[in-house]
Design an enzyme around this catalytic site. Structure first.
Site, mmCIF file in Angstrom:
data_model
loop_
_atom_site.group_PDB
_atom_site.id
_atom_site.type_symbol
_atom_site.label_atom_id
_atom_site.label_comp_id
_atom_site.label_asym_id
_atom_site.label_seq_id
_atom_site.Cartn_x
_atom_site.Cartn_y
_atom_site.Cartn_z
ATOM 1 N N ASP A 1 -17.660 7.252 -0.787
ATOM 2 C CA ASP A 1 -16.413 7.020 -0.052
ATOM 3 C C ASP A 1 -16.039 8.347 0.605
ATOM 4 O O ASP A 1 -16.637 9.393 0.306
ATOM 5 C CB ASP A 1 -15.327 6.526 -1.040
ATOM 6 N N ARG B 1 -13.522 -8.880 1.891
ATOM 7 C CA ARG B 1 -12.098 -8.663 1.645
ATOM 8 C C ARG B 1 -11.319 -9.932 1.988
ATOM 9 O O ARG B 1 -10.393 -10.324 1.295
ATOM 10 C CB ARG B 1 -11.560 -7.491 2.498
ATOM 11 N N HIS C 1 -7.779 0.830 -6.168
ATOM 12 C CA HIS C 1 -7.937 -0.043 -4.998
ATOM 13 C C HIS C 1 -8.637 -1.332 -5.469
ATOM 14 O O HIS C 1 -9.781 -1.596 -5.120
ATOM 15 C CB HIS C 1 -8.750 0.685 -3.919
ATOM 16 N N ARG D 1 0.871 -1.190 0.000
ATOM 17 C CA ARG D 1 0.000 0.000 0.000
ATOM 18 C C ARG D 1 0.894 1.222 0.000
ATOM 19 O O ARG D 1 1.654 1.439 0.933
ATOM 20 C CB ARG D 1 -0.923 0.024 1.230
ATOM 21 N N GLN E 1 -10.277 -4.025 -3.031
ATOM 22 C CA GLN E 1 -11.539 -3.543 -2.469
ATOM 23 C C GLN E 1 -12.679 -3.751 -3.464
ATOM 24 O O GLN E 1 -13.749 -4.257 -3.110
ATOM 25 C CB GLN E 1 -11.407 -2.041 -2.144
ATOM 26 N N CYS F 1 -16.445 1.505 1.033
ATOM 27 C CA CYS F 1 -15.295 0.643 1.339
ATOM 28 C C CYS F 1 -14.884 0.699 2.801
ATOM 29 O O CYS F 1 -14.192 -0.199 3.285
ATOM 30 C CB CYS F 1 -14.118 1.010 0.442
HETATM 31 N N1 CP Z 1 -11.240 -0.318 2.806
HETATM 32 C C1 CP Z 1 -9.943 -0.365 3.167
HETATM 33 O O1 CP Z 1 -9.033 -0.616 2.372
HETATM 34 O O2 CP Z 1 -9.743 -0.144 4.503
HETATM 35 P P1 CP Z 1 -8.346 0.007 5.239
HETATM 36 O O3 CP Z 1 -7.776 1.336 4.877
HETATM 37 O O4 CP Z 1 -8.708 -0.078 6.707
HETATM 38 O O5 CP Z 1 -7.438 -1.106 4.816
HETATM 39 N N1 NVA Z 2 -10.411 6.530 -0.852
HETATM 40 C C1 NVA Z 2 -9.901 6.113 0.429
HETATM 41 C C2 NVA Z 2 -9.976 4.630 0.556
HETATM 42 C C3 NVA Z 2 -9.592 4.108 1.906
HETATM 43 C C4 NVA Z 2 -9.601 2.624 1.988
HETATM 44 C C5 NVA Z 2 -8.476 6.619 0.596
HETATM 45 O O1 NVA Z 2 -7.726 6.604 -0.378
HETATM 46 O O2 NVA Z 2 -8.120 7.027 1.699
#
Ligand code: CP
Ligand code: NVA
Length: 305
Positions: free
Chosen positions: A224, A292, A133, A106, A136, A264
């Site tokens: 989101d 997930r 993502h 990540r 997700q 998400c």
């Molecule tokens: N939805 C998601 O990816 O959550 P986290 O940031 O907690 O991993």
């Molecule tokens: N759009 C959000 C998703 C978190 C899982 C972000 O990038 O923070």
């Protein structure tokens, strides 16, 4: 160098593979719920998870998935690695490949994900970047199909910011053949490159600044956070501009009666979504979070097959 099976973006993987992953995840989930013994095909394999940004769901679900499959996990943060002191991504990938079997990363930097994959001789999984993502959205597609059957031909509405989750949903629209109606304020609309991709892909995706237009009659409403990771410095401005895009009971009432809500998570209750909708009967968000775990088992198995 060998050619590992990376899981980087939904538009880069054949749709037959994506469908097989969802089918497998549903099977694995059912078997687990029925208390059947679980296969452990990844005994002796190690997953390294590199996190440059915080996570609850991605971190825990990948960790548990790998353990259920018989493997080991290791969690690293960019700052505690030499990566944080200037070792190149390519060199990091080459070295990690000599120790471990699969990498999940990540990072906000999408190019860094691809650089990691190019230099790794083991599979690399996208655990979220600023641009996409995919894990997700694979869980989201699974959730939709569990509840409502095939997503092909359905209408999916997005209200809010144009972000990484939306981009992966747009990739999925092209692959799975559903319609998307996307409502964002002009300031936070999809960027030129993503729009150019939509034109090229011929996906059925329409854009507007009107959330009511997007949601009317839709089979699924998605939103989101208004402040994604990396956007913190302009949080106040974003909250102000995005306020009309809140998914509340009034907006949700315009969707199909049987529509579901997806998010998400983490949710910012009272901002992009109200408690009433998030905790209401149309909300599928807890299944999304659970899925997930199941879809990532299917992804790990596929990458290491
Ligand atoms: N939805 C998601 O990816 O959550 P986290 O940031 O907690 O991993
Ligand atoms: N759009 C959000 C998703 C978190 C899982 C972000 O990038 O923070």
């Amino acid at each position: 160098m060998s050619h590992p099976r990376h899981f980087l973006d939904i538009d880069r993987i054949p749709v037959e593979t994506l469908r097989a992953l969802i089918k497998r995840a549903i099977e694995v989930k059912r078997a687990r719920k029925a208390g059947k013994p679980q296969a452990t095909p990844l005994v002796g394999r190690t997953l390294t998870m590199v996190f440059d940004q915080p996570s609850t769901r991605t971190r825990v679900s990948f960790d548990v998935a790998m353990r259920h499959l018989g493997g080991h996990t290791m969690m690293l943060t960019g700052t505690e690695m030499q990566l944080g002191r200037g070792e190149t991504v390519g060199d990091t990938a080459r070295v990690l490949s000599r120790y471990i079997d699969i990498i999940m990363i990540r990072t906000l930097d999408h190019a860094m994900l691809y650089e990691m994959a190019e230099n790794s001789s083991v599979p690399v999984i996208n655990g979220m970047t600023k641009s996409s993502h995919p894990c997700q959205v694979m869980a989201d597609l699974m959730t939709f199909e569990e509840r409502k059957g095939s997503i092909a031909g359905k209408t999916i509405a997005w209200s809010g910011d144009s972000n990484n989750v939306l981009a992966s949903w747009m990739h999925a629209a092209a692959q799975f053949g559903f319609a998307m109606r996307v409502a964002t304020p002009p300031e936070f609309a999809p960027r030129e490159a993503l729009r150019a991709w939509v034109d090229k892909s011929r996906a059925n995706i329409e854009f507007s600044n009107d959330p009511q237009w997007a949601v009317r009659g839709a089979d699924c409403v998605i939103t989101d956070t208004w402040v994604s990771m990396g956007d913190e410095q302009e949080a106040a401005r974003r909250l102000n501009i995005l306020h009309p895009y809140q998914v509340n009971a009034g907006l949700m009432a315009l969707a199909d009666n049987e529509a579901i809500l997806m998010h998400c998570l983490p949710a910012h209750r009272g901002e992009e979504v109200t408690d009433e909708v998030l905790d209401g009967p149309q909300s599928a968000v807890w299944d999304e979070a659970e899925n997930r775990l199941h879809i990532q088992k299917a992804i790990l198995e596929w990458c290491l097959a």
